[in-house]
Design an enzyme around this catalytic site. Structure first.
Site, PDB file in Angstrom:
ATOM      1  N   ASN A   9       0.870  -1.178   0.000  1.00  0.00           N
ATOM      2  CA  ASN A   9       0.000   0.000   0.000  1.00  0.00           C
ATOM      3  C   ASN A   9       0.906   1.226   0.000  1.00  0.00           C
ATOM      4  O   ASN A   9       1.505   1.563   1.018  1.00  0.00           O
ATOM      5  CB  ASN A   9      -0.896  -0.027   1.245  1.00  0.00           C
ATOM      6  CG  ASN A   9      -1.739   1.222   1.366  1.00  0.00           C
ATOM      7  OD1 ASN A   9      -1.799   2.048   0.449  1.00  0.00           O
ATOM      8  ND2 ASN A   9      -2.404   1.378   2.507  1.00  0.00           N
ATOM      9  N   TRP A  10       1.008   1.866  -1.148  1.00  0.00           N
ATOM     10  CA  TRP A  10       1.947   2.986  -1.280  1.00  0.00           C
ATOM     11  C   TRP A  10       1.427   4.260  -0.613  1.00  0.00           C
ATOM     12  O   TRP A  10       2.173   5.233  -0.482  1.00  0.00           O
ATOM     13  CB  TRP A  10       2.231   3.255  -2.762  1.00  0.00           C
ATOM     14  CG  TRP A  10       3.038   2.199  -3.451  1.00  0.00           C
ATOM     15  CD1 TRP A  10       3.447   0.984  -2.938  1.00  0.00           C
ATOM     16  CD2 TRP A  10       3.563   2.263  -4.788  1.00  0.00           C
ATOM     17  NE1 TRP A  10       4.170   0.301  -3.871  1.00  0.00           N
ATOM     18  CE2 TRP A  10       4.267   1.050  -5.026  1.00  0.00           C
ATOM     19  CE3 TRP A  10       3.492   3.206  -5.808  1.00  0.00           C
ATOM     20  CZ2 TRP A  10       4.900   0.777  -6.230  1.00  0.00           C
ATOM     21  CZ3 TRP A  10       4.130   2.927  -7.013  1.00  0.00           C
ATOM     22  CH2 TRP A  10       4.822   1.722  -7.223  1.00  0.00           C
ATOM     23  N   LYS A  11       0.169   4.295  -0.251  1.00  0.00           N
ATOM     24  CA  LYS A  11      -0.432   5.495   0.362  1.00  0.00           C
ATOM     25  C   LYS A  11      -0.154   6.715  -0.536  1.00  0.00           C
ATOM     26  O   LYS A  11      -0.056   6.559  -1.747  1.00  0.00           O
ATOM     27  CB  LYS A  11       0.068   5.669   1.799  1.00  0.00           C
ATOM     28  CG  LYS A  11      -0.095   4.347   2.590  1.00  0.00           C
ATOM     29  CD  LYS A  11       0.152   4.474   4.060  1.00  0.00           C
ATOM     30  CE  LYS A  11      -0.041   3.109   4.730  1.00  0.00           C
ATOM     31  NZ  LYS A  11       0.115   3.134   6.171  1.00  0.00           N
ATOM     32  N   HIS A  96      -9.247   0.988   5.143  1.00  0.00           N
ATOM     33  CA  HIS A  96      -7.954   1.249   5.794  1.00  0.00           C
ATOM     34  C   HIS A  96      -8.141   2.205   6.965  1.00  0.00           C
ATOM     35  O   HIS A  96      -8.959   3.121   6.904  1.00  0.00           O
ATOM     36  CB  HIS A  96      -6.952   1.826   4.784  1.00  0.00           C
ATOM     37  CG  HIS A  96      -5.561   1.796   5.310  1.00  0.00           C
ATOM     38  ND1 HIS A  96      -5.081   2.748   6.171  1.00  0.00           N
ATOM     39  CD2 HIS A  96      -4.559   0.906   5.136  1.00  0.00           C
ATOM     40  CE1 HIS A  96      -3.839   2.441   6.502  1.00  0.00           C
ATOM     41  NE2 HIS A  96      -3.492   1.329   5.877  1.00  0.00           N
ATOM     42  N   GLU A  98      -6.499   4.639   7.928  1.00  0.00           N
ATOM     43  CA  GLU A  98      -6.325   6.065   7.593  1.00  0.00           C
ATOM     44  C   GLU A  98      -7.574   6.630   6.931  1.00  0.00           C
ATOM     45  O   GLU A  98      -7.910   7.800   7.114  1.00  0.00           O
ATOM     46  CB  GLU A  98      -5.075   6.229   6.706  1.00  0.00           C
ATOM     47  CG  GLU A  98      -3.804   6.037   7.527  1.00  0.00           C
ATOM     48  CD  GLU A  98      -2.658   5.373   6.788  1.00  0.00           C
ATOM     49  OE1 GLU A  98      -2.634   5.403   5.546  1.00  0.00           O
ATOM     50  OE2 GLU A  98      -1.780   4.795   7.463  1.00  0.00           O
ATOM     51  N   GLU A 168      -5.054  -5.002  10.538  1.00  0.00           N
ATOM     52  CA  GLU A 168      -4.001  -4.006  10.754  1.00  0.00           C
ATOM     53  C   GLU A 168      -4.259  -3.292  12.083  1.00  0.00           C
ATOM     54  O   GLU A 168      -5.029  -2.334  12.141  1.00  0.00           O
ATOM     55  CB  GLU A 168      -4.008  -2.974   9.620  1.00  0.00           C
ATOM     56  CG  GLU A 168      -3.705  -3.555   8.259  1.00  0.00           C
ATOM     57  CD  GLU A 168      -3.148  -2.494   7.297  1.00  0.00           C
ATOM     58  OE1 GLU A 168      -2.074  -2.735   6.748  1.00  0.00           O
ATOM     59  OE2 GLU A 168      -3.779  -1.432   7.125  1.00  0.00           O
ATOM     60  N   GLY A 174       2.940   2.085  10.725  1.00  0.00           N
ATOM     61  CA  GLY A 174       3.907   3.169  10.566  1.00  0.00           C
ATOM     62  C   GLY A 174       4.632   3.539  11.844  1.00  0.00           C
ATOM     63  O   GLY A 174       5.295   4.573  11.912  1.00  0.00           O
ATOM     64  N   SER A 214       3.948  -2.353  10.162  1.00  0.00           N
ATOM     65  CA  SER A 214       5.403  -2.394  10.353  1.00  0.00           C
ATOM     66  C   SER A 214       6.020  -3.742   9.977  1.00  0.00           C
ATOM     67  O   SER A 214       6.972  -4.194  10.628  1.00  0.00           O
ATOM     68  CB  SER A 214       5.767  -1.999  11.789  1.00  0.00           C
ATOM     69  OG  SER A 214       5.359  -0.661  12.043  1.00  0.00           O
ATOM     70  N   GLY A 235       3.077  -1.168   4.182  1.00  0.00           N
ATOM     71  CA  GLY A 235       3.139   0.259   3.880  1.00  0.00           C
ATOM     72  C   GLY A 235       4.564   0.664   3.547  1.00  0.00           C
ATOM     73  O   GLY A 235       5.046   0.458   2.432  1.00  0.00           O
TER      74      GLY A 235
HETATM   75  P1  13P Z   1       3.397   0.207   7.591  1.00  0.00           P
HETATM   76  O1  13P Z   1       3.871  -1.082   6.958  1.00  0.00           O
HETATM   77  O2  13P Z   1       4.150   1.399   7.115  1.00  0.00           O
HETATM   78  O3  13P Z   1       3.300   0.086   9.070  1.00  0.00           O
HETATM   79  O4  13P Z   1       1.885   0.423   7.065  1.00  0.00           O
HETATM   80  C1  13P Z   1       0.970  -0.611   7.164  1.00  0.00           C
HETATM   81  C2  13P Z   1      -0.240  -0.229   6.411  1.00  0.00           C
HETATM   82  O5  13P Z   1      -0.962   0.666   6.804  1.00  0.00           O
HETATM   83  C3  13P Z   1      -0.530  -0.935   5.161  1.00  0.00           C
HETATM   84  O6  13P Z   1      -1.810  -0.650   4.709  1.00  0.00           O
END
Ligand code: 13P
Length: 251
Positions: A9-11, A96, A98, A168, A174, A214, A235
Site C-alpha cells: 500500500n503505497w499510500k 484502511h 487512515e 491491521e 507506521g 510495520s 506500507g
Molecule cells: P506500515 O507497513 O508502514 O506500518 O503500514 C501498514 C499499512 O498501513 C498498510 O496498509
C-alpha cells in the site's frame, strides 16, 4: 485452498516518474526470485493507469487504495468502481484505518463501498483493526468482531470469493511497533473462527487473512510462518524494491 498474498500500500507516495521507477526496480528484483505468493502494489489513483501498463506481463497486480460508494454522479474528486475496472484494476483496498480516521469512513459507508465494489466485480482487501487503547483495555477482540460483523460478515457467502481480509492493528501502522507473531496468530485465528461460525469451515479455510503494521524483511518470515497469517499488507517497506522483495521472498 487460500492463497498467500503480499500487497504493498503505497499510500500518498510516489509521483508518476517515481511510480514507473519503483515498478521497474521491482520487476528486475522479482525476476531473480520465485514469488510463492500473489504480489500486489497500490499506487495512488492518478498513477493506476500507468502502473497497469508498466506491470503488464509481470506477476505484479495493481490495486487501488480507495473508491467511492456511488456508481457515478456529482461527487467532486472521487473515483468510481467502474473507473477502476476500466483501467484494468481488479482489486481495491477498503476500510484502511487512515480512511476511517482521516476521512470519516464508518461501517455504514464501508458497507456501501463493499457492495458497490462487489457489484463491479472488484476484489476487496478489507482492512480493520483495533486502536492502542482498545488493546490496552483488552477490548481488541470485540472491536475487530464488530468491524467485521457490521460489514463483511453480513455478506452472502458467494461474495467471499472476492474478499481478502487485512488485520491491521492501528498501533502497529507506521510506528515500527509490530504485533508479535503470537499476537498476530491469536487474532487471525479469532478472525477465521468468526468467518467459520458464519459461513462454515470450507469458506473460512479459503479466506486469505493478511497482517499489516510495520512488516519488514527482518520480521516477515516469522509472522508469515504462523498458521493463520496468509501474507501481509505492507506500507513503508513496499516503497523500496529490495525491502518489498525481501518480504515477498519470506514465503
Ligand atoms: P506500515 O507497513 O508502514 O506500518 O503500514 C501498514 C499499512 O498501513 C498498510 O496498509
Amino acid at each position: 485452498m487460500r492463497k498467500n498474498i503480499v500487497a504493498g500500500n503505497w499510500k500518498m507516495n510516489n509521483n508518476a516518474t517515481q511510480t514507473k521507477a519503483l515498478i521497474n526496480d521491482l520487476k528486475v528484483a522479482l525476476e531473480k526470485v520465485s514469488a510463492n505468493c500473489r504480489v500486489l502494489i497500490s499506487p495512488t489513483s492518478i498513477n493506476l493507469t500507468s502502473a497497469v501498463a508498466a506491470t503488464k506481463g509481470s506477476v505484479i497486480e495493481v490495486s487501488a487504495q480507495n473508491m467511492h460508494q456511488a456508481t457515478s454522479g456529482a461527487y467532486t474528486g472521487e473515483i468510481s468502481a467502474n473507473m477502476l475496472q476500466d483501467v484494468g484494476v481488479k482489486t481495491v483496498i477498503l476500510g484502511h484505518s487512515e480512511r476511517r480516521t482521516f476521512f470519516g469512513e464508518d461501517d455504514t459507508m464501508l458497507t456501501e463501498k463493499v457492495t458497490t465494489a462487489l457489484e463491479n466485480n472488484l476484489e476487496i482487501i478489507f482492512c480493520f483493526g483495533e486502536l492502542l487503547e482498545d488493546r490496552k483495555s483488552d477490548n481488541h477482540f470485540n472491536v475487530v468482531e464488530s468491524q467485521l460483523k457490521n460489514v463483511v460478515l453480513a455478506l452472502n457467502a458467494s461474495a467471499w470469493k472476492n474478499i481478502v481480509l487485512a488485520y491491521e492493528p492501528v498501533w502497529a501502522i507506521g510506528t515500527g511497533e509490530t504485533a508479535s507473531p503470537e499476537q498476530a496468530q491469536e487474532m487471525h485465528a479469532f478472525i477465521r473462527g468468526l468467518v467459520e461460525a458464519t459461513y462454515g469451515k470450507t469458506l473460512a479455510n479459503n479466506v486469505s487473512i493478511l497482517y499489516g503494521g510495520s512488516v519488514k524483511p527482518a520480521n516477515a518470515q516469522e509472522i508469515f510462518s504462523k498458521q493463520d497469517v496468509d501474507g501481509g499488507l505492507i506500507g513503508g517497506a513496499s516503497l523500496n524494491a529490495t525491502d518489498f522483495t525481501g518480504i515477498i521472498t519470506a514465503f
